[in-house]
Design a protein around this motif. Structure first.
Motif, PDB file in Angstrom:
ATOM      1  N   VAL A  85       0.875  -1.163   0.000  1.00 13.24           N
ATOM      2  CA  VAL A  85       0.000   0.000   0.000  1.00 13.24           C
ATOM      3  C   VAL A  85       0.910   1.209   0.000  1.00 13.24           C
ATOM      4  CG1 VAL A  85      -1.779   1.243   1.295  1.00 13.24           C
ATOM      5  CG2 VAL A  85      -1.755  -1.269   1.292  1.00 13.24           C
ATOM      6  N   PHE A  86       0.604   2.218  -0.828  1.00 15.29           N
ATOM      7  CA  PHE A  86       1.527   3.340  -0.954  1.00 15.29           C
ATOM      8  C   PHE A  86       0.807   4.661  -1.166  1.00 15.29           C
ATOM      9  CE2 PHE A  86       0.750   1.586  -5.122  1.00 15.29           C
ATOM     10  CZ  PHE A  86       0.570   2.702  -5.926  1.00 15.29           C
ATOM     11  N   VAL A  87       1.520   5.718  -0.811  1.00  7.93           N
ATOM     12  CA  VAL A  87       1.130   7.092  -1.107  1.00  7.93           C
ATOM     13  C   VAL A  87       2.257   7.670  -1.943  1.00  7.93           C
ATOM     14  CG1 VAL A  87       0.680   9.385  -0.152  1.00  7.93           C
ATOM     15  CG2 VAL A  87      -0.198   7.353   1.014  1.00  7.93           C
ATOM     16  N   LEU A  88       1.904   8.270  -3.056  1.00 12.10           N
ATOM     17  CA  LEU A  88       2.895   8.823  -3.974  1.00 12.10           C
ATOM     18  C   LEU A  88       2.478  10.231  -4.359  1.00 12.10           C
ATOM     19  CD1 LEU A  88       5.413   8.425  -5.713  1.00 12.10           C
ATOM     20  CD2 LEU A  88       3.973   7.275  -7.405  1.00 12.10           C
ATOM     21  N   GLU A  89       3.322  11.182  -4.017  1.00  7.40           N
ATOM     22  CA  GLU A  89       3.046  12.588  -4.306  1.00  7.40           C
ATOM     23  C   GLU A  89       3.225  12.889  -5.795  1.00  7.40           C
ATOM     24  OE1 GLU A  89       2.114  15.014  -2.084  1.00  7.40           O
ATOM     25  OE2 GLU A  89       1.968  13.447  -0.561  1.00  7.40           O
ATOM     26  N   PRO A  90       2.622  13.962  -6.301  1.00  6.25           N
ATOM     27  CA  PRO A  90       2.832  14.371  -7.686  1.00  6.25           C
ATOM     28  C   PRO A  90       4.321  14.652  -7.948  1.00  6.25           C
ATOM     29  CG  PRO A  90       0.973  15.545  -6.724  1.00  6.25           C
ATOM     30  CD  PRO A  90       1.655  14.810  -5.597  1.00  6.25           C
ATOM     31  N   GLY A  91       4.721  14.490  -9.209  1.00  6.13           N
ATOM     32  CA  GLY A  91       6.096  14.769  -9.603  1.00  6.13           C
ATOM     33  C   GLY A  91       6.945  13.516  -9.616  1.00  6.13           C
ATOM     34  N   HIS A  92       6.550  12.526 -10.408  1.00  7.83           N
ATOM     35  CA  HIS A  92       7.291  11.264 -10.438  1.00  7.83           C
ATOM     36  C   HIS A  92       7.226  10.618 -11.827  1.00  7.83           C
ATOM     37  CE1 HIS A  92       3.122  10.354  -9.282  1.00  7.83           C
ATOM     38  NE2 HIS A  92       3.267   9.308 -10.098  1.00  7.83           N
ATOM     39  N   ASP A  93       8.164   9.742 -12.073  1.00  5.65           N
ATOM     40  CA  ASP A  93       8.154   8.840 -13.223  1.00  5.65           C
ATOM     41  C   ASP A  93       7.993   7.444 -12.638  1.00  5.65           C
ATOM     42  OD1 ASP A  93       8.338   7.797 -15.784  1.00  5.65           O
ATOM     43  OD2 ASP A  93      10.491   8.134 -15.979  1.00  5.65           O
ATOM     44  N   ALA A  94       7.534   6.494 -13.432  1.00  5.10           N
ATOM     45  CA  ALA A  94       7.371   5.125 -12.964  1.00  5.10           C
ATOM     46  C   ALA A  94       7.479   4.180 -14.141  1.00  5.10           C
ATOM     47  CB  ALA A  94       6.017   4.964 -12.270  1.00  5.10           C
ATOM     48  N   TRP A  95       7.902   2.924 -13.874  1.00 10.42           N
ATOM     49  CA  TRP A  95       8.011   1.945 -14.938  1.00 10.42           C
ATOM     50  C   TRP A  95       7.836   0.535 -14.382  1.00 10.42           C
ATOM     51  CZ3 TRP A  95      11.798   5.157 -13.164  1.00 10.42           C
ATOM     52  CH2 TRP A  95      12.888   4.578 -12.522  1.00 10.42           C
ATOM     53  N   VAL A  96       7.342  -0.350 -15.240  1.00 11.80           N
ATOM     54  CA  VAL A  96       7.146  -1.744 -14.866  1.00 11.80           C
ATOM     55  C   VAL A  96       8.501  -2.424 -14.787  1.00 11.80           C
ATOM     56  CG1 VAL A  96       6.192  -3.964 -15.609  1.00 11.80           C
ATOM     57  CG2 VAL A  96       4.840  -1.868 -15.865  1.00 11.80           C
ATOM     58  N   VAL A  97       8.687  -3.212 -13.738  1.00 14.74           N
ATOM     59  CA  VAL A  97       9.904  -3.997 -13.540  1.00 14.74           C
ATOM     60  C   VAL A  97       9.567  -5.451 -13.870  1.00 14.74           C
ATOM     61  CG1 VAL A  97      11.589  -4.784 -11.844  1.00 14.74           C
ATOM     62  CG2 VAL A  97      10.720  -2.432 -11.743  1.00 14.74           C
ATOM     63  N   GLY A  98      10.382  -6.082 -14.696  1.00 10.96           N
ATOM     64  CA  GLY A  98      10.181  -7.495 -15.007  1.00 10.96           C
ATOM     65  C   GLY A  98       9.308  -7.715 -16.219  1.00 10.96           C
ATOM     66  N   ASP A  99       8.904  -8.963 -16.380  1.00 16.73           N
ATOM     67  CA  ASP A  99       8.187  -9.350 -17.588  1.00 16.73           C
ATOM     68  C   ASP A  99       6.742  -9.767 -17.335  1.00 16.73           C
ATOM     69  OD1 ASP A  99       8.715 -11.696 -16.279  1.00 16.73           O
ATOM     70  OD2 ASP A  99       9.758 -12.663 -17.944  1.00 16.73           O
ATOM     71  N   GLU A 100       6.165  -9.311 -16.216  1.00 17.68           N
ATOM     72  CA  GLU A 100       4.745  -9.556 -15.980  1.00 17.68           C
ATOM     73  C   GLU A 100       4.024  -8.224 -15.797  1.00 17.68           C
ATOM     74  OE1 GLU A 100       3.370 -10.983 -11.968  1.00 17.68           O
ATOM     75  OE2 GLU A 100       5.512 -11.361 -11.708  1.00 17.68           O
ATOM     76  N   PRO A 101       2.730  -8.177 -16.145  1.00 17.37           N
ATOM     77  CA  PRO A 101       1.974  -6.931 -15.979  1.00 17.37           C
ATOM     78  C   PRO A 101       1.932  -6.498 -14.511  1.00 17.37           C
ATOM     79  CG  PRO A 101       0.749  -8.502 -17.304  1.00 17.37           C
ATOM     80  CD  PRO A 101       1.929  -9.238 -16.737  1.00 17.37           C
ATOM     81  N   CYS A 102       1.798  -5.215 -14.309  1.00 18.69           N
ATOM     82  CA  CYS A 102       1.623  -4.647 -12.978  1.00 18.69           C
ATOM     83  C   CYS A 102       0.185  -4.127 -12.895  1.00 18.69           C
ATOM     84  CB  CYS A 102       2.621  -3.509 -12.748  1.00 18.69           C
ATOM     85  SG  CYS A 102       2.544  -2.827 -11.079  1.00 18.69           S
ATOM     86  N   VAL A 103      -0.548  -4.595 -11.892  1.00 16.33           N
ATOM     87  CA  VAL A 103      -1.936  -4.178 -11.695  1.00 16.33           C
ATOM     88  C   VAL A 103      -2.021  -3.468 -10.352  1.00 16.33           C
ATOM     89  CG1 VAL A 103      -4.330  -4.939 -11.447  1.00 16.33           C
ATOM     90  CG2 VAL A 103      -2.795  -6.117 -13.059  1.00 16.33           C
ATOM     91  N   MET A 104      -2.602  -2.270 -10.380  1.00 20.36           N
ATOM     92  CA  MET A 104      -2.712  -1.465  -9.165  1.00 20.36           C
ATOM     93  C   MET A 104      -4.113  -0.907  -9.020  1.00 20.36           C
ATOM     94  SD  MET A 104       0.751   0.671  -8.833  1.00 20.36           S
ATOM     95  CE  MET A 104       2.319  -0.141  -8.735  1.00 20.36           C
ATOM     96  N   PHE A 105      -4.547  -0.788  -7.767  1.00 21.43           N
ATOM     97  CA  PHE A 105      -5.782  -0.084  -7.451  1.00 21.43           C
ATOM     98  C   PHE A 105      -5.384   1.275  -6.893  1.00 21.43           C
ATOM     99  CE2 PHE A 105      -7.788  -4.406  -6.265  1.00 21.43           C
ATOM    100  CZ  PHE A 105      -8.072  -4.670  -7.590  1.00 21.43           C
ATOM    101  N   ASP A 106      -6.108   2.308  -7.297  1.00 17.52           N
ATOM    102  CA  ASP A 106      -5.831   3.667  -6.829  1.00 17.52           C
ATOM    103  C   ASP A 106      -7.131   4.257  -6.309  1.00 17.52           C
ATOM    104  OD1 ASP A 106      -5.313   6.548  -6.745  1.00 17.52           O
ATOM    105  OD2 ASP A 106      -3.529   6.116  -7.923  1.00 17.52           O
ATOM    106  N   PHE A 107      -7.085   4.790  -5.089  1.00 17.95           N
ATOM    107  CA  PHE A 107      -8.289   5.345  -4.486  1.00 17.95           C
ATOM    108  C   PHE A 107      -8.087   6.787  -4.052  1.00 17.95           C
ATOM    109  CE2 PHE A 107      -6.002   2.235  -2.005  1.00 17.95           C
ATOM    110  CZ  PHE A 107      -5.595   2.927  -0.884  1.00 17.95           C
ATOM    111  N   ALA A 108      -7.219   7.493  -4.772  1.00 21.52           N
ATOM    112  CA  ALA A 108      -7.071   8.939  -4.558  1.00 21.52           C
ATOM    113  C   ALA A 108      -7.929   9.637  -5.604  1.00 21.52           C
ATOM    114  CB  ALA A 108      -5.613   9.355  -4.692  1.00 21.52           C
ATOM    115  N   GLY A 109      -8.540  10.713  -5.249  1.00 20.58           N
ATOM    116  CA  GLY A 109      -9.411  11.425  -6.181  1.00 20.58           C
ATOM    117  C   GLY A 109      -8.739  11.841  -7.469  1.00 20.58           C
ATOM    118  N   GLY A 110      -7.421  12.065  -7.427  1.00 23.36           N
ATOM    119  CA  GLY A 110      -6.702  12.510  -8.612  1.00 23.36           C
ATOM    120  C   GLY A 110      -6.656  11.501  -9.732  1.00 23.36           C
ATOM    121  N   ILE A 111      -6.905  10.225  -9.436  1.00 24.09           N
ATOM    122  CA  ILE A 111      -6.847   9.203 -10.476  1.00 24.09           C
ATOM    123  C   ILE A 111      -7.905   9.468 -11.549  1.00 24.09           C
ATOM    124  CG2 ILE A 111      -8.378   7.508  -9.423  1.00 24.09           C
ATOM    125  CD1 ILE A 111      -5.058   6.804 -11.265  1.00 24.09           C
ATOM    126  N   GLY A 112      -8.912  10.220 -11.214  1.00 24.52           N
ATOM    127  CA  GLY A 112      -9.928  10.595 -12.205  1.00 24.52           C
ATOM    128  C   GLY A 112      -9.367  11.409 -13.354  1.00 24.52           C
TER     129      GLY A 112
END
Length: 118
Positions: A85-112
């Motif tokens: 479970v994580f909190v991530l502030e604005p201002g970031h880059d991100a990338w998938v690690v490895g050879d399997e899909p990454c699935v995430m749930f996001d429940f911050a209003g900004g995901i809209g």
């Protein structure tokens, strides 16, 4: 009040290179399920849609499967994996690690606003 919706029938779906986001809007909650395929990176797959150099969305998230590396504006890096479970502030880059899909749930209003063309 009880309000129930299924993520299997999202209110909105946004496709982008190597991934997609499904969004459900409830009273007081915007919930997103993001699927990122191997090779996905924010600066390569979403940056051109948003017109910003880094992701400027706040995330409250839960990683369901796969792994993702995150680098913040100041250069610090962290990795998120299944069960995290994580909190991530604005201002970031991100990338998938490895050879399997990454699935995430996001429940911050900004995901809209995630991956919306500006």
């Amino acid at each position: 009040m009880v309000e129930i919706k299924s993520i299997e029938k999202p209110d909105d779906r946004r496709d982008f290179p190597r991934g997609h986001l499904e969004v459900v809007n409830l009273t007081g909650l915007v919930f997103g399920k993001a699927t990122f395929e191997p090779g996905w990176r924010w600066t390569e797959s979403v940056k051109d849609l948003t017109g910003t150099d880094l992701c400027e969305v706040h995330h409250n998230g839960y990683c369901v499967e796969g792994r993702m590396r995150v680098m913040t504006r100041d250069g610090s890096e962290s990795e998120v994996g299944p069960g995290d479970v994580f909190v991530l502030e604005p201002g970031h880059d991100a990338w998938v690690v490895g050879d399997e899909p990454c699935v995430m749930f996001d429940f911050a209003g900004g995901i809209g606003d995630y991956a919306k063309a500006r």
